[in-house]
Write a protein that holds these residues in place. Structure first.
Motif, mmCIF file in Angstrom:
data_model
loop_
_atom_site.group_PDB
_atom_site.id
_atom_site.type_symbol
_atom_site.label_atom_id
_atom_site.label_comp_id
_atom_site.label_asym_id
_atom_site.label_seq_id
_atom_site.Cartn_x
_atom_site.Cartn_y
_atom_site.Cartn_z
ATOM 1 N N CYS A 11 -9.444 -21.720 -81.325
ATOM 2 C CA CYS A 11 -9.055 -23.039 -80.797
ATOM 3 C C CYS A 11 -9.538 -23.212 -79.356
ATOM 4 O O CYS A 11 -9.315 -22.348 -78.511
ATOM 5 N N GLU A 14 -7.487 -28.037 -78.748
ATOM 6 C CA GLU A 14 -7.172 -28.569 -80.076
ATOM 7 C C GLU A 14 -5.677 -28.912 -80.211
ATOM 8 O O GLU A 14 -5.119 -28.823 -81.300
ATOM 9 N N GLU A 15 -5.028 -29.320 -79.133
ATOM 10 C CA GLU A 15 -3.582 -29.528 -79.168
ATOM 11 C C GLU A 15 -3.141 -30.520 -80.249
ATOM 12 O O GLU A 15 -2.099 -30.348 -80.886
ATOM 13 N N ILE A 18 -3.266 -28.684 -83.944
ATOM 14 C CA ILE A 18 -2.553 -27.441 -84.262
ATOM 15 C C ILE A 18 -1.542 -27.634 -85.393
ATOM 16 O O ILE A 18 -1.606 -26.957 -86.431
ATOM 17 N N TYR A 22 -1.762 -26.749 -89.551
ATOM 18 C CA TYR A 22 -0.732 -25.873 -90.131
ATOM 19 C C TYR A 22 -0.144 -26.496 -91.407
ATOM 20 O O TYR A 22 -0.063 -25.844 -92.460
ATOM 21 N N TYR A 41 -3.672 -18.124 -84.426
ATOM 22 C CA TYR A 41 -4.392 -19.051 -83.560
ATOM 23 C C TYR A 41 -4.967 -18.282 -82.365
ATOM 24 O O TYR A 41 -4.262 -17.504 -81.721
ATOM 25 N N ASN A 43 -6.404 -18.896 -78.778
ATOM 26 C CA ASN A 43 -6.567 -19.890 -77.716
ATOM 27 C C ASN A 43 -7.698 -19.454 -76.790
ATOM 28 O O ASN A 43 -7.534 -18.572 -75.949
ATOM 29 N N THR A 50 -2.904 -26.846 -75.825
ATOM 30 C CA THR A 50 -3.086 -26.129 -77.089
ATOM 31 C C THR A 50 -2.108 -24.968 -77.213
ATOM 32 O O THR A 50 -1.445 -24.792 -78.248
ATOM 33 N N ILE A 54 0.967 -24.289 -80.002
ATOM 34 C CA ILE A 54 1.049 -23.090 -80.843
ATOM 35 C C ILE A 54 2.409 -22.422 -80.675
ATOM 36 O O ILE A 54 3.047 -21.999 -81.660
ATOM 37 N N TYR A 66 -0.401 -15.771 -82.162
ATOM 38 C CA TYR A 66 -1.508 -16.271 -81.347
ATOM 39 C C TYR A 66 -2.037 -15.187 -80.420
ATOM 40 O O TYR A 66 -1.358 -14.213 -80.090
ATOM 41 N N ALA A 96 -9.821 -25.413 -86.541
ATOM 42 C CA ALA A 96 -8.565 -26.162 -86.434
ATOM 43 C C ALA A 96 -8.742 -27.664 -86.628
ATOM 44 O O ALA A 96 -7.764 -28.385 -86.842
#
Length: 308
Positions: A11, A14-15, A18, A22, A41, A43, A50, A54, A66, A96
């Protein structure tokens, strides 16, 4: 018997995607209760929220994990980190942004059940992409098919389901300069690709500009082929022969018609031709030497600030 499915998701900013990603994966796997998804994930130096998105997801589901990089190390490092840290019965790599359709997972998992070590996805069209970008992408795949030792499938994505044995082989290639499409094609094993039509991003903007893709393509060519060095050798031979013929022509012309400036045309021709050839050859050699320089430093592929 339930099988764990580690889903690796690199990612970068990509906020918005996320939680959407999912839920889309959960929906796609709902008809397959034999598979338990574990979300990993990665980051990769995001400058938006982002990581916060997560972490909020993790509070609601203990199967969400993550890896937070100390800075941006790139998608290749993100995929490597996810595969290295996740422990599961099967492994999946997905973007993502939902350009990798979760709806394909059941068919891909069925391929693994049929005995394949890897089942990937390959785009059969590039609808929605700029024409110039699509042209050069197709050209790159055709070129790599001819000059590379790796079996790179045209349109292949990083989206794939893999067995632990396949993943162990990928991780055994711990080179710093990583071109995963080449690595996937080089290691072998029984594999297949499922075709699908291009899907545009769900939210946000891609961080892959044309320049970044061009540099990535050059890395792929250099990492998996010595064809540029062979090309330079042939160009050198051609230039030598051409310069010899040009020199012969200049001498004959001077003998027949005379030459008001003796030696000047021939010297300029030779200097320009061989000077340009040398710079061109040095540029290609420099790329290979630069790769070697990075490798011998033996720096880590990534640095994780937090793994949770």
């Amino acid at each position: 018997m339930t099988q764990t499915l580690a889903i690796i998701i690199p990612c970068h900013n990509e906020e918005e995607n996320i939680a959407v990603f999912y839920h889309a994966v959960q929906k796609a796997l709902a008809p397959l209760p034999a598979y338990q998804p574990l979300f990993w994930y990665i980051n990769d130096g995001s400058t938006d929220h982002t990581l916060m998105a997560i972490q909020q997801l993790q509070q609601a589901d203990k199967d969400v994990h993550y890896i937070d990089f100390s800075r941006g190390f790139g998608k290749e490092a993100g995929m490597y980190a996810g595969l290295q840290n996740a422990k599961a019965d099967l492994y999946v790599i997905m973007d993502a942004d939902l350009q990798d359709p979760p709806e394909m997972l059941p068919e891909m998992l069925a391929g693994i059940a049929d005995g394949y070590e890897m089942v990937g996805a390959a785009r059969v069209d590039r609808t929605g992409e700029p024409i110039l970008r699509s042209f050069f992408s197709n050209l790159f795949y055709k070129l790599m098919k001819r000059i590379s030792q790796a079996d790179i499938v045209p349109g292949a994505r990083d989206f794939r389901v893999m067995t632990p044995r396949y993943v162990d082989a990928v991780l055994s290639l711990s080179e710093h300069n990583r071109f995963s499409k080449g690595i996937f094609g080089w290691i072998g094993f029984k594999s297949k690709y499922l075709p699908y039509k291009n899907v545009e991003r769900q939210y946000g903007q891609t961080s892959w500009s044309f320049t970044n893709l061009f540099k990535y393509s050059l890395d792929g060519i250099i990492d998996f082929s010595d064809a540029p060095l062979t090309f330079v050798s042939w160009v050198g031979l051609f230039s030598f022969v051409t310069a010899g013929l040009a020199l012969l022509f200049i001498v004959i012309r001077a003998l027949i018609y005379g030459d008001p400036t003796p030696g000047w045309p021939s010297l300029v021709s030779i200097f320009l031709m061989f000077g340009g050839l040398q710079l061109f050859a040095l540029g290609i050699l420099g790329r290979y030497i630069g790769k070697i320089y990075i490798e011998v430093k033996n720096r880590p592929i990534y640095i994780a600030k937090e793994i949770k």
